[in-house]
Design a protein around this motif. Structure first.
Motif, PDB file in Angstrom:
ATOM      1  N   LYS A   7     151.573 -83.345 -93.535  1.00 15.10           N
ATOM      2  CA  LYS A   7     150.402 -82.880 -92.814  1.00 15.10           C
ATOM      3  C   LYS A   7     149.839 -84.090 -92.113  1.00 15.10           C
ATOM      4  O   LYS A   7     149.477 -85.089 -92.751  1.00 15.10           O
ATOM      5  CB  LYS A   7     149.377 -82.304 -93.803  1.00 15.10           C
ATOM      6  CG  LYS A   7     148.210 -81.584 -93.137  1.00 15.10           C
ATOM      7  CD  LYS A   7     148.648 -80.245 -92.596  1.00 15.10           C
ATOM      8  CE  LYS A   7     147.451 -79.472 -92.039  1.00 15.10           C
ATOM      9  NZ  LYS A   7     147.870 -78.190 -91.476  1.00 15.10           N
ATOM     10  N   TRP A  28     149.845 -76.977-102.138  1.00 13.66           N
ATOM     11  CA  TRP A  28     148.664 -77.527-101.430  1.00 13.66           C
ATOM     12  C   TRP A  28     148.213 -76.588-100.314  1.00 13.66           C
ATOM     13  O   TRP A  28     147.028 -76.397-100.069  1.00 13.66           O
ATOM     14  CB  TRP A  28     149.017 -78.916-100.875  1.00 13.66           C
ATOM     15  CG  TRP A  28     147.858 -79.658-100.272  1.00 13.66           C
ATOM     16  CD1 TRP A  28     146.574 -79.650-100.698  1.00 13.66           C
ATOM     17  CD2 TRP A  28     147.908 -80.510 -99.125  1.00 13.66           C
ATOM     18  NE1 TRP A  28     145.791 -80.454 -99.914  1.00 13.66           N
ATOM     19  CE2 TRP A  28     146.595 -81.001 -98.926  1.00 13.66           C
ATOM     20  CE3 TRP A  28     148.917 -80.919 -98.267  1.00 13.66           C
ATOM     21  CZ2 TRP A  28     146.274 -81.865 -97.875  1.00 13.66           C
ATOM     22  CZ3 TRP A  28     148.589 -81.807 -97.254  1.00 13.66           C
ATOM     23  CH2 TRP A  28     147.285 -82.259 -97.048  1.00 13.66           C
ATOM     24  N   GLU A  29     149.195 -75.974 -99.647  1.00  8.69           N
ATOM     25  CA  GLU A  29     148.876 -75.036 -98.573  1.00  8.69           C
ATOM     26  C   GLU A  29     148.092 -73.838 -99.112  1.00  8.69           C
ATOM     27  O   GLU A  29     147.141 -73.359 -98.483  1.00  8.69           O
ATOM     28  CB  GLU A  29     150.172 -74.577 -97.901  1.00  8.69           C
ATOM     29  CG  GLU A  29     149.976 -73.684 -96.692  1.00  8.69           C
ATOM     30  CD  GLU A  29     151.279 -73.314 -96.029  1.00  8.69           C
ATOM     31  OE1 GLU A  29     151.256 -73.001 -94.814  1.00  8.69           O
ATOM     32  OE2 GLU A  29     152.331 -73.352 -96.709  1.00  8.69           O
ATOM     33  N   LYS A  30     148.497 -73.337-100.289  1.00  5.35           N
ATOM     34  CA  LYS A  30     147.784 -72.208-100.904  1.00  5.35           C
ATOM     35  C   LYS A  30     146.352 -72.592-101.263  1.00  5.35           C
ATOM     36  O   LYS A  30     145.450 -71.756-101.281  1.00  5.35           O
ATOM     37  CB  LYS A  30     148.526 -71.744-102.152  1.00  5.35           C
ATOM     38  CG  LYS A  30     149.846 -71.050-101.855  1.00  5.35           C
ATOM     39  CD  LYS A  30     150.519 -70.597-103.147  1.00  5.35           C
ATOM     40  CE  LYS A  30     151.846 -69.902-102.848  1.00  5.35           C
ATOM     41  NZ  LYS A  30     152.547 -69.472-104.091  1.00  5.35           N
ATOM     42  N   ASP A  31     146.139 -73.876-101.538  1.00  6.64           N
ATOM     43  CA  ASP A  31     144.810 -74.359-101.907  1.00  6.64           C
ATOM     44  C   ASP A  31     143.967 -74.707-100.683  1.00  6.64           C
ATOM     45  O   ASP A  31     142.889 -75.299-100.815  1.00  6.64           O
ATOM     46  CB  ASP A  31     144.972 -75.579-102.827  1.00  6.64           C
ATOM     47  CG  ASP A  31     143.694 -75.929-103.553  1.00  6.64           C
ATOM     48  OD1 ASP A  31     142.914 -75.009-103.880  1.00  6.64           O
ATOM     49  OD2 ASP A  31     143.451 -77.142-103.769  1.00  6.64           O
ATOM     50  N   GLY A  32     144.479 -74.374 -99.470  1.00  7.11           N
ATOM     51  CA  GLY A  32     143.707 -74.630 -98.245  1.00  7.11           C
ATOM     52  C   GLY A  32     143.693 -76.093 -97.825  1.00  7.11           C
ATOM     53  O   GLY A  32     142.785 -76.537 -97.112  1.00  7.11           O
ATOM     54  N   PHE A  33     144.710 -76.835 -98.253  1.00  6.69           N
ATOM     55  CA  PHE A  33     144.823 -78.271 -97.915  1.00  6.69           C
ATOM     56  C   PHE A  33     143.579 -79.068 -98.315  1.00  6.69           C
ATOM     57  O   PHE A  33     143.200 -80.030 -97.653  1.00  6.69           O
ATOM     58  CB  PHE A  33     145.084 -78.463 -96.410  1.00  6.69           C
ATOM     59  CG  PHE A  33     146.331 -77.792 -95.926  1.00  6.69           C
ATOM     60  CD1 PHE A  33     147.577 -78.168 -96.420  1.00  6.69           C
ATOM     61  CD2 PHE A  33     146.268 -76.764 -95.010  1.00  6.69           C
ATOM     62  CE1 PHE A  33     148.734 -77.543 -95.969  1.00  6.69           C
ATOM     63  CE2 PHE A  33     147.415 -76.131 -94.551  1.00  6.69           C
ATOM     64  CZ  PHE A  33     148.664 -76.519 -95.042  1.00  6.69           C
ATOM     65  N   ALA A  34     142.924 -78.650 -99.369  1.00  8.28           N
ATOM     66  CA  ALA A  34     141.726 -79.371 -99.825  1.00  8.28           C
ATOM     67  C   ALA A  34     142.079 -80.828-100.126  1.00  8.28           C
ATOM     68  O   ALA A  34     143.166 -81.114-100.656  1.00  8.28           O
ATOM     69  CB  ALA A  34     141.167 -78.670-101.069  1.00  8.28           C
ATOM     70  N   GLU A  36     140.970 -81.252 -96.978  1.00  9.41           N
ATOM     71  CA  GLU A  36     141.128 -81.475 -95.538  1.00  9.41           C
ATOM     72  C   GLU A  36     139.922 -80.991 -94.743  1.00  9.41           C
ATOM     73  O   GLU A  36     139.438 -81.675 -93.835  1.00  9.41           O
ATOM     74  CB  GLU A  36     142.382 -80.761 -95.028  1.00  9.41           C
ATOM     75  CG  GLU A  36     142.643 -80.980 -93.548  1.00  9.41           C
ATOM     76  CD  GLU A  36     143.833 -80.191 -93.050  1.00  9.41           C
ATOM     77  OE1 GLU A  36     144.866 -80.818 -92.761  1.00  9.41           O
ATOM     78  OE2 GLU A  36     143.726 -78.963 -92.952  1.00  9.41           O
ATOM     79  N   GLU A  37     139.404 -79.801 -95.049  1.00 12.50           N
ATOM     80  CA  GLU A  37     138.294 -79.238 -94.286  1.00 12.50           C
ATOM     81  C   GLU A  37     137.068 -80.141 -94.310  1.00 12.50           C
ATOM     82  O   GLU A  37     136.443 -80.398 -93.273  1.00 12.50           O
ATOM     83  CB  GLU A  37     137.949 -77.850 -94.837  1.00 12.50           C
ATOM     84  CG  GLU A  37     136.907 -77.121 -94.011  1.00 12.50           C
ATOM     85  CD  GLU A  37     136.661 -75.713 -94.522  1.00 12.50           C
ATOM     86  OE1 GLU A  37     135.667 -75.114 -94.066  1.00 12.50           O
ATOM     87  OE2 GLU A  37     137.455 -75.211 -95.345  1.00 12.50           O
TER      88      GLU A  37
END
Length: 271
Positions: A7, A28-34, A36-37
């Motif tokens: 990413k 990590w994708e399922k966790d919303g890339f936290a 990241e936001e």
């Protein structure tokens, strides 16, 4: 074989890369890339930051043993060598009929130009060069013949018309410089065609190929060891051909005025 997912964030000149295995990336994708936001929000809030972008890409790690790696390198080297050979390979010869057509077209066009220049300058003789014969003596003779062809005023595009003008024509090619001298019948008492050409060729110790009262030909071979290159020697030979005519009173004297120095080459007749 290992698949790695990344990413990546872009921040002006700043680049942040997060590298994970494919399995970890999925979690990590399922966790919303936290987080990241939250990180992106803080980056965007920095004064002067106009754009923040993210990108997901996959890297495939390929492991080769020494034998396979050598094969891959040898294949790449062979392809590069093949490309170099193809680039240096001489171009196939042009279709003879098409080549002759180009030669005759150039000769016809040059003949009209010579006729016009001779009329304006009152010249009886003319020295110039042509491109299409490319140093081929036989093609050069046909080019000169096209220059001398009787012009048909009814044709949409005039050609030839300079048969009354004596001329020496040069054509440069890879093998050498081809030269053809032409003297019309009514001027042969004033100028020996073969002698005129021999005088020019002897500057580089080259012999005449054909001798005739009307058309004589010769060739000066390229010789890199003696620094003899067709394009390099051509203009000097045109000047020498004109000087020979001057000695016989058949060409205007060069009084230092460039308008009176009638040495013509390719640049004098733009396409």
């Amino acid at each position: 074989m290992l698949f790695v997912c990344c990413k990546r964030l872009f921040l002006a000149a700043l680049k942040v890369v997060s590298k994970l295995t494919a399995a970890a990336f999925g979690a990590w994708e399922k966790d919303g890339f936290a987080p990241e936001e939250e990180f992106l929000a803080k980056i965007k809030a920095i004064p002067g930051v106009s754009a923040v972008e993210t990108q997901t890409y996959t890297l495939e790690e390929v492991k080769l043993n020494k034998k396979d790696a050598k094969k891959a390198m040898d294949k790449k080297a062979a392809e590069a060598e093949k490309a170099d050979v193809a680039e240096d390979k001489p171009k196939p010869p042009e279709d003879p009929a098409k080549k002759l057509k180009k030669v005759l077209k150039e000769g016809g066009k040059r003949g009209v130009e010579i006729e016009g220049a001779a009329d304006m300058g009152g010249l009886q003789f003319f020295c110039t060069s042509v491109d299409e014969p490319e140093g081929n003596v036989d093609l050069l003779v046909q080019c000169v013949a096209a220059m001398n062809e009787k012009s048909d005023p009814t044709e949409e595009e005039r050609k030839g018309g300079s048969g009354r003008v004596g001329k020496m024509v040069f054509s440069a090619g890879l093998a050498g410089l081809a030269v053809a001298a032409y003297v019309p019948e009514d001027k042969q008492a004033e100028l020996d065609c073969a002698a005129w050409l021999e005088h020019v060729l002897r500057l580089f110790k080259s012999e005449i190929i054909t001798k005739d009262k009307t058309v004589s030909t010769g060739m000066i071979p390229t010789d890199s060891e003696k620094n003899i290159f067709p394009l390099k020697i051509r203009e000097a030979l045109i000047l020498e051909a004109n000087n020979y005519l001057r000695k016989l009173g058949l060409f205007p004297e060069d009084n230092g005025d460039s308008d009176d120095d009638m040495v013509f080459g390719d640049d004098d007749f733009p396409s």
